[in-house]
Design a protein around this motif. Sequence first.
Motif: not given
Ligand code: FAD
Length: 373
Positions: A8-10, A12-14, A39-41, A55-61, A235-237, A256-258, A356-358
């Motif tokens: 559940v969730g596409a 990084f983790t998923g 790609s999640g966030n 789309e969900y704010g700048p992501h720098i690896f 489950y990654t939600g 809110q991202f503008e 963070n992403m890593d």
């Molecule tokens: P997510 O990316 O949140 O993915 C979870 C997915 O699960 C989502 O797509 C969601 O839609 C889905 N989901 C949740 N619940 C359900 C459900 N019930 N049913 C179906 N689908 C579901 N990290 C960095 O290393 N560098 C950065 O510069 C950086 N900048 C960031 C800036 C912002 C504004 C934010 C919010 C985060 C930033 N991060 C950054 C952190 C990075 O986004 C996270 O580390 C990463 O996205 C985590 O991955 P994840 O898979 O755990 O979660």
Amino acid sequence: MKYNYLIVGAGFTGAVIAREIAEKCNQPVLVIDRRNHISGNAFDHNDNSGILIHEYGPHIFHTNAPQVWNFLSKFTEWIPYEHRVLGQVDKKLIPIPFNFTSIETLFSTKEATIIKKHLLEEHGNNVKVPILNLMESKNRFVKELADYIYKNVFYNYTKKMWDLEPQELDPQVLSRVPIQIGYDDRYFNDKHQAMPKEGYTKMFQQILNHPNIEVKLSTQFKDVSNPNEFKKIIYTGPIDEFFDYRHGELPYRSIQFEFITHDTEYKQKVGTMNFPGFEFKHTRMTEFKHLTFQKNPKTTLCREYPEAYNSKKNLPYYPIPTQENKVLLQKYRAEAEKIKERIAFVGRLADYQYFNMDQAVARGLQFFQKEIL
Ligand code: FAD
Ligand code: UDP
């Protein structure tokens, strides 16, 4: 096809776990996400001007972890990129993390020379010191500087970002942006600092491109009619949502991202400008072309306005690391423990950890090694 695993969730983790199961266990995996994209966030795409935006704010690896770097490098080439940030303080632009150039910009040459000397004596050159540690200094010059930085760089920014006093947060939050004793002006100092050459979404397409993986978008976990047919669900939600908030809601911060496009090639000097002061409602503004090196006669920037999370209005972006929330999290972890044979909770939202992403990739890889393989 019958799937053994439901993810559940596409994000990084998923995606990482799905790929590892598909490849190393040769087992069929179904990945669902309630959003209409992978790609999640970290989701990126071209805007109307053809500029690649996040789309969900700048992501720098950035990462120091070789296993994370090696894993992702199988799915993307990289563009080296070191992030730099300028903050607007006292109507001047200073490097953040606060460094020797910041001191020289804000103080007279005489004052700056004295402050730098005391900092070097106390900490040595090229060292990073968390602001809360610097504030404990017994040296009058260092303590005065630390109080100035706390007031002008951290306090208001943190209030805007979290709507909390800095002391209410885990000290790790402010330590993410330590004071630099020296002239290094990079936001991160990890060994690997780079952006995926064709963007995050292209990289995710490659990670998920495997005959054992099927992806279903715009699909909620609650819409899955046969959850008991899967050997295991990952489950990654948000963990509190999974348990229908039975112990109360875990708070998250949202943003809110503008997005603003200008008819000019570049608008700011560096990737991100931070705005710690209360005279601005936003915390920072990022110009994507600095991150991607894209050529385009126009430029798009993103302003970030932090706000409270409300499940009907916006998305849960940041777990809030306070003592109180840790206690509530333990209640949900205890619930998760009872069903751990069938369902695993992994990721920034499911672990309720400020990854963070890593770190999300590392968590996914480690989970696979320990719990699946
Ligand atoms: P997510 O990316 O949140 O993915 C979870 C997915 O699960 C989502 O797509 C969601 O839609 C889905 N989901 C949740 N619940 C359900 C459900 N019930 N049913 C179906 N689908 C579901 N990290 C960095 O290393 N560098 C950065 O510069 C950086 N900048 C960031 C800036 C912002 C504004 C934010 C919010 C985060 C930033 N991060 C950054 C952190 C990075 O986004 C996270 O580390 C990463 O996205 C985590 O991955 P994840 O898979 O755990 O979660
Ligand atoms: N922070 C701050 N002033 C700044 C930059 C950061 O007070 O100019 C604090 C603030 O509390 C922020 C935290 O440090 O939430 C972590 O900053 P970071 O840039 O790592 O946040 P993220 O990129 O995760 O949003």
